[in-house]
Design an enzyme around this catalytic site. Structure first.
Site: not given
Ligand code: NAP
Ligand code: MG
Length: 452
Positions: A153, A228, A262, A354
């Site tokens: 996904k 991660e 990250c 972060e």
């Molecule tokens: P996120 O919500 O954790 O999203 C990451 C992935 O998980 C996306 O594909 C998202 O799908 C999916 N996802 C979201 N809720 C889920 C659930 N309940 N069950 C299964 N999968 C789910 O991250 P974000 O909202 O995009 O970003 C928020 C913050 O996370 C950022 O500002 C940053 O601090 C952190 N982040 C960290 C990393 C890293 O590399 N460690 C990467 C991204 C973000 P959809 O968004 O498509 O719905």
């Protein structure tokens, strides 16, 4: 249902992609489950050949993939080309694995004892928007190499390169159902990977908050999980370091990919005795950082991923003590300039949380002991750097800082030959390198009695 895909450098709609519902996700998982026995039975040499062929097809489409990522994620063209090349390299690296997935022969009485690394079945990979191509590849390449089938996904914001990689896999001859891209919402598609009993492992990269809920959900089926998550990595500059070199390297270590990394070294710790001198060296380097149209070959940084994310990033700068700010284009798109903030205590919000944007927080320290204490004063533990000419100190501090990856006198984090992952709440398990493969297999022990 469909979702609009937006170019973050202009704010305009690029295209729209399907957003799959529960029934369609279940159909994809069923196809993956049915493809599994055939894929695991493909002879090791043939599975290796197919992965190398997939790598070659990615190479043939490198420019196309890079261009898609520039438009969909706002990555600079230089970065996007590296990212597509990383998918090719990781496929080639793990193409060596099927023929080397070697078990043990263990001496026991009364017969022969051997171990096998058995594939798990269907693996679900959930990818964030910050590095759509590499993070996908770090999951699917070793998972496929070990004999699993994959449902992946992509993030809703950045699905285009993943969808294309799914097509390229078929073009390379990877059989139908072995590697499927399942675009849609995290709360629907991602959540179904957690609850569907045929999915035997979930690989998740993203926020710590969602990662924790995935780990809790996977517990119900004792489902394997790799996480991660976030980071708040420290860049520690000691007074005896090559200060010019450290200052020149600092901006890219946090502003690369607009800080949406990250591994970003978003906390800068500078030894008190060289604090003023170091900031004076850092300022011109930050002001010179080229933030511009990401398709321009000279660009060092593009826009943030979305309007909502820009609002979040800006909230960390409001009311903070701003040391200096770099440049960013005006007008359409989600632009934000590289920004350096002075922390007044390790309790400051921008020092602790972060930001995931181009924001660097700076704090002075007195001595080695205090540097280590401040670096470790966080629940994150992903990456980090230290700059010193003292070899003993480099070794002591490297061992003392609680992170999964560290670099001395450089800012390297991710090399596909070496393990990558977090300590503490930055993650669980390791990707890349020789260790990742065993995250996609279970060890089976077989004893053959020799009889009378
Ligand atoms: P996120 O919500 O954790 O999203 C990451 C992935 O998980 C996306 O594909 C998202 O799908 C999916 N996802 C979201 N809720 C889920 C659930 N309940 N069950 C299964 N999968 C789910 O991250 P974000 O909202 O995009 O970003 C928020 C913050 O996370 C950022 O500002 C940053 O601090 C952190 N982040 C960290 C990393 C890293 O590399 N460690 C990467 C991204 C973000 P959809 O968004 O498509 O719905
Ligand atoms: Mg989210």
């Amino acid at each position: 249902m469909t979702t609009d895909v937006i170019n973050p450098a202009t704010g305009t709609v690029l295209t729209s992609v399907p957003s799959l519902g529960l029934a369609e996700v279940d159909q994809a998982i069923d196809r993956a489950q049915r493809a599994f026995p055939g894929w695991r039975a493909v002879a090791p040499g043939e599975r290796a050949r197919l992965l190398r062929r997939f790598a070659a097809v990615v190479e043939e489409h490198l420019d196309e993939l890079a261009d898609l990522e520039v438009r969909n994620a706002g990555h600079t063209i230089g970065n996007a080309r590296w990212e597509a090349g990383n998918v090719r390299d990781v496929l080639n690296y793990y193409a060596g694995a099927p023929e080397r997935l070697i078990g043990k022969q263990i001496p026991v009485a009364g017969g022969l004892d051997v171990t096998f690394h058995e594939p798990l079945g269907v693996v679900g990979i959930i990818v964030p928007w910050n590095f759509p191509m590499p993070i996908a590849g770090w999951g699917f390449a070793p998972a496929l190499a070990a004999g699993n089938t994959v449902v992946l996904k992509p993030a809703e914001l950045t699905p285009l390169t993943a969808i294309r990689l799914g097509e390229l896999a078929l073009e390379a001859g990877v059989p139908e159902g072995v590697f499927q891209i399942v675009p849609g919402k995290g709360s629907i598609v991602g959540q179904r990977f957690v609850t569907h009993p045929a999915v035997r492992k979930v690989c998740f990269t993203g926020s710590t908050e969602v990662g924790k809920s995935i780990m809790a959900g996977c517990a119900d089926q004792v489902k394997r999980v790799t996480l991660e998550l976030g980071g708040k990595s420290a860049n520690i500059v000691f007074a005896d370091a090559d200060l010019e070199k450290a200052a020149a390297a600092a901006p890219a270590s946090v502003f690369d990919n607009a800080g949406q990394d990250c591994c970003a070294r978003s906390r800068l710790l500078v030894q008190e005795s060289v604090y003023d001198k170091f900031l004076a060296l850092l300022e011109p380097a930050v002001r010179a950082f080229r933030v511009q149209d990401p398709s321009d070959a000279a660009a060092e940084m593009g826009p943030l991923i979305s309007a909502a994310h820009r609002t979040t990033v800006a909230s960390y700068v409001e009311g903070a003590d701003v040391a200096f700010v770099g440049n960013a284009p005006e007008g359409d798109g989600w632009w934000f300039p590289p920004t350096v903030l002075l922390a007044h205590s390790p309790g400051d919000r921008h020092w602790r949380e972060e930001v995931f944007g181009p924001v660097l927080s700076v704090l002075p320290f007195r001595d080695e002991q205090e540097a280590v204490r401040l670096a470790n004063d966080t629940e994150y533990g992903l990456s980090g750097s230290l700059w010193t000419r003292d070899l003993g100190r480099a070794l002591r501090v490297s061992r003392a800082v609680e992170t999964g990856a560290l670099s001395v006198n450089s800012h390297s984090s991710v090399r596909y030959w070496t393990p990558f992952g977090g300590m503490k709440q930055s993650g669980l398990g390791r990707e890349l390198g020789p260790d990742a493969l065993h995250g996609f297999t279970d060890v089976k022990n077989v004893f053959l009695a020799s009889g009378e």
